[in-house]
Design a protein around this motif. Sequence first.
Motif, PDB file in Angstrom:
ATOM      1  N   GLN A   1      46.127  36.200  43.101  1.00 53.89           N
ATOM      2  CA  GLN A   1      45.993  36.967  41.866  1.00 53.89           C
ATOM      3  C   GLN A   1      46.740  36.190  40.796  1.00 53.89           C
ATOM      4  OE1 GLN A   1      47.058  41.208  41.880  1.00 53.89           O
ATOM      5  NE2 GLN A   1      47.614  41.034  39.731  1.00 53.89           N
ATOM      6  N   ALA A   2      45.996  35.555  39.908  1.00 53.87           N
ATOM      7  CA  ALA A   2      46.605  34.730  38.870  1.00 53.87           C
ATOM      8  C   ALA A   2      46.848  35.566  37.623  1.00 53.87           C
ATOM      9  CB  ALA A   2      45.699  33.547  38.543  1.00 53.87           C
ATOM     10  N   GLY A   3      48.016  35.386  37.044  1.00 57.65           N
ATOM     11  CA  GLY A   3      48.379  36.129  35.833  1.00 57.65           C
ATOM     12  C   GLY A   3      49.859  35.972  35.566  1.00 57.65           C
ATOM     13  N   GLY A   4      50.469  36.990  35.009  1.00 61.24           N
ATOM     14  CA  GLY A   4      51.895  36.911  34.718  1.00 61.24           C
ATOM     15  C   GLY A   4      52.483  38.285  34.472  1.00 61.24           C
ATOM     16  N   ASN A   5      53.797  38.335  34.461  1.00 63.06           N
ATOM     17  CA  ASN A   5      54.499  39.597  34.227  1.00 63.06           C
ATOM     18  C   ASN A   5      54.312  40.098  32.792  1.00 63.06           C
ATOM     19  OD1 ASN A   5      55.469  39.658  36.873  1.00 63.06           O
ATOM     20  ND2 ASN A   5      57.222  38.382  36.338  1.00 63.06           N
ATOM     21  N   TRP A   6      53.791  39.275  31.924  1.00 62.52           N
ATOM     22  CA  TRP A   6      53.492  39.638  30.532  1.00 62.52           C
ATOM     23  C   TRP A   6      52.187  40.433  30.434  1.00 62.52           C
ATOM     24  CZ3 TRP A   6      48.722  37.790  29.443  1.00 62.52           C
ATOM     25  CH2 TRP A   6      48.273  36.715  30.221  1.00 62.52           C
ATOM     26  N   CYS A   7      51.369  40.407  31.487  1.00 67.29           N
ATOM     27  CA  CYS A   7      49.999  40.938  31.459  1.00 67.29           C
ATOM     28  C   CYS A   7      49.962  42.342  32.070  1.00 67.29           C
ATOM     29  CB  CYS A   7      49.100  39.977  32.243  1.00 67.29           C
ATOM     30  SG  CYS A   7      47.483  40.616  32.660  1.00 67.29           S
ATOM     31  N   ILE A   8      49.754  43.358  31.227  1.00 70.64           N
ATOM     32  CA  ILE A   8      49.752  44.747  31.703  1.00 70.64           C
ATOM     33  C   ILE A   8      48.673  44.984  32.753  1.00 70.64           C
ATOM     34  CG2 ILE A   8      48.271  45.635  29.831  1.00 70.64           C
ATOM     35  CD1 ILE A   8      51.239  47.565  31.252  1.00 70.64           C
ATOM     36  N   TRP A   9      47.491  44.367  32.599  1.00 74.61           N
ATOM     37  CA  TRP A   9      46.412  44.564  33.567  1.00 74.61           C
ATOM     38  C   TRP A   9      46.744  43.910  34.904  1.00 74.61           C
ATOM     39  CZ3 TRP A   9      42.653  48.038  33.386  1.00 74.61           C
ATOM     40  CH2 TRP A   9      42.383  48.629  32.159  1.00 74.61           C
ATOM     41  N   CYS A  10      47.485  42.806  34.880  1.00 79.02           N
ATOM     42  CA  CYS A  10      47.933  42.159  36.123  1.00 79.02           C
ATOM     43  C   CYS A  10      48.892  43.084  36.873  1.00 79.02           C
ATOM     44  CB  CYS A  10      48.648  40.845  35.813  1.00 79.02           C
ATOM     45  SG  CYS A  10      47.659  39.628  34.921  1.00 79.02           S
ATOM     46  N   LEU A  11      49.835  43.657  36.130  1.00 79.30           N
ATOM     47  CA  LEU A  11      50.818  44.548  36.745  1.00 79.30           C
ATOM     48  C   LEU A  11      50.153  45.834  37.239  1.00 79.30           C
ATOM     49  CD1 LEU A  11      53.784  44.128  34.227  1.00 79.30           C
ATOM     50  CD2 LEU A  11      53.268  42.795  36.293  1.00 79.30           C
ATOM     51  N   ARG A  12      49.198  46.341  36.476  1.00 77.02           N
ATOM     52  CA  ARG A  12      48.475  47.550  36.895  1.00 77.02           C
ATOM     53  C   ARG A  12      47.710  47.303  38.195  1.00 77.02           C
ATOM     54  NH1 ARG A  12      45.908  49.196  31.054  1.00 77.02           N
ATOM     55  NH2 ARG A  12      47.686  50.384  30.282  1.00 77.02           N
ATOM     56  N   PHE A  13      47.057  46.138  38.297  1.00 79.24           N
ATOM     57  CA  PHE A  13      46.285  45.861  39.511  1.00 79.24           C
ATOM     58  C   PHE A  13      47.210  45.769  40.717  1.00 79.24           C
ATOM     59  CE2 PHE A  13      43.907  43.561  42.685  1.00 79.24           C
ATOM     60  CZ  PHE A  13      42.659  44.137  42.590  1.00 79.24           C
ATOM     61  N   ASN A  14      48.300  45.051  40.567  1.00 79.80           N
ATOM     62  CA  ASN A  14      49.262  44.926  41.659  1.00 79.80           C
ATOM     63  C   ASN A  14      49.749  46.307  42.102  1.00 79.80           C
ATOM     64  OD1 ASN A  14      51.294  43.423  43.355  1.00 79.80           O
ATOM     65  ND2 ASN A  14      52.659  44.570  42.012  1.00 79.80           N
TER      66      ASN A  14
ATOM     67  N   ASP B   1      37.757  42.236  34.871  1.00 72.62           N
ATOM     68  CA  ASP B   1      37.251  43.317  34.027  1.00 72.62           C
ATOM     69  C   ASP B   1      36.104  44.087  34.678  1.00 72.62           C
ATOM     70  OD1 ASP B   1      35.500  41.185  33.692  1.00 72.62           O
ATOM     71  OD2 ASP B   1      35.162  41.556  31.565  1.00 72.62           O
ATOM     72  N   VAL B   2      35.361  43.451  35.571  1.00 70.51           N
ATOM     73  CA  VAL B   2      34.271  44.160  36.255  1.00 70.51           C
ATOM     74  C   VAL B   2      34.805  45.154  37.291  1.00 70.51           C
ATOM     75  CG1 VAL B   2      32.587  42.317  35.871  1.00 70.51           C
ATOM     76  CG2 VAL B   2      33.921  42.343  37.984  1.00 70.51           C
ATOM     77  N   LEU B   3      36.088  45.079  37.585  1.00 72.53           N
ATOM     78  CA  LEU B   3      36.711  45.991  38.544  1.00 72.53           C
ATOM     79  C   LEU B   3      37.392  47.172  37.840  1.00 72.53           C
ATOM     80  CD1 LEU B   3      38.420  43.296  40.819  1.00 72.53           C
ATOM     81  CD2 LEU B   3      36.166  44.352  41.128  1.00 72.53           C
TER      82      LEU B   3
ATOM     83  N   TYR C   1      43.079  37.164  32.279  1.00 71.93           N
ATOM     84  CA  TYR C   1      43.963  37.541  33.385  1.00 71.93           C
ATOM     85  C   TYR C   1      44.009  39.046  33.540  1.00 71.93           C
ATOM     86  CZ  TYR C   1      45.353  32.710  33.073  1.00 71.93           C
ATOM     87  OH  TYR C   1      45.332  31.346  33.052  1.00 71.93           O
ATOM     88  N   PRO C   2      44.175  39.500  34.775  1.00 70.25           N
ATOM     89  CA  PRO C   2      44.246  38.698  35.981  1.00 70.25           C
ATOM     90  C   PRO C   2      42.884  38.121  36.334  1.00 70.25           C
ATOM     91  CG  PRO C   2      44.173  41.017  36.572  1.00 70.25           C
ATOM     92  CD  PRO C   2      44.248  40.941  35.063  1.00 70.25           C
ATOM     93  N   VAL C   3      42.937  37.065  37.106  1.00 68.94           N
ATOM     94  CA  VAL C   3      41.735  36.476  37.685  1.00 68.94           C
ATOM     95  C   VAL C   3      42.082  36.219  39.146  1.00 68.94           C
ATOM     96  CG1 VAL C   3      42.318  34.092  37.052  1.00 68.94           C
ATOM     97  CG2 VAL C   3      39.924  34.728  37.389  1.00 68.94           C
ATOM     98  N   PHE C   4      41.100  36.394  40.013  1.00 64.98           N
ATOM     99  CA  PHE C   4      41.346  36.281  41.453  1.00 64.98           C
ATOM    100  C   PHE C   4      40.657  35.043  42.004  1.00 64.98           C
ATOM    101  CE2 PHE C   4      41.341  40.626  40.041  1.00 64.98           C
ATOM    102  CZ  PHE C   4      42.582  41.061  40.467  1.00 64.98           C
TER     103      PHE C   4
END
Length: 196
Positions: free
Chosen positions: A91-104, A169-171, A150-153
């Motif tokens: 799962q590529a992204g960062g702690n700056w990315c709200i959608w990355c944190l939401r997915f995790n 985004d499709v998820l 991001y995130p991108v898998f």
Amino acid sequence: MKKVSIIAFVVLSTVIWAQNTEIKGTPEAKNSGDKALLVKSDAAELEAKKKAAAEEKAKLPKPYDPKADAQADINKLVAQAKKEGKNIMIQAGGNWCIWCLRFNQYVQTTPELKNIVDKNYLYYHLNYSPENKNEKIFAEYGNPGDKFGYPVFIVLDKNGKMIHVQQSDVLEQGKGYSLEKVKEFFNQWAPKKIIN
């Protein structure tokens, strides 16, 4: 002639005055005032959304480590994946990315998803941030974040070969993710079990 000029001047002035008075009462004139209120309202709403997102982000776990040696970590995961017969989910992204944190958070707190992931994948959070863009690794996978955001898998098989890249985004569904779509994604790229 002077009388006609004075009368014409008075009539013209009256018409201009009447039009100006009418204009102030027209919907267009009122809308220009409303537009200013809308702009102020939109700015306040945007500020409120930013504040809410910042508060949400502060509460969520931060799984990305900008100091990590991502290449060494992925090499270890490949060795482990070979032994366990699992694929690797990056799962590529960062702690700056709200959608990355939401997915995790969504995966970690949804037992059905966590079970699928734990059974089929070794999971890795590949950092992309100003502190560490991991440019070499991202280039190796075709820089999917540039294309999809991001995130991108990035899904690797047990040998470390990239088998799929998935935009996130499709998820999504609303302000979160769709259980059915995420489940389908994880199941689709899980290692195929050989049945004798």
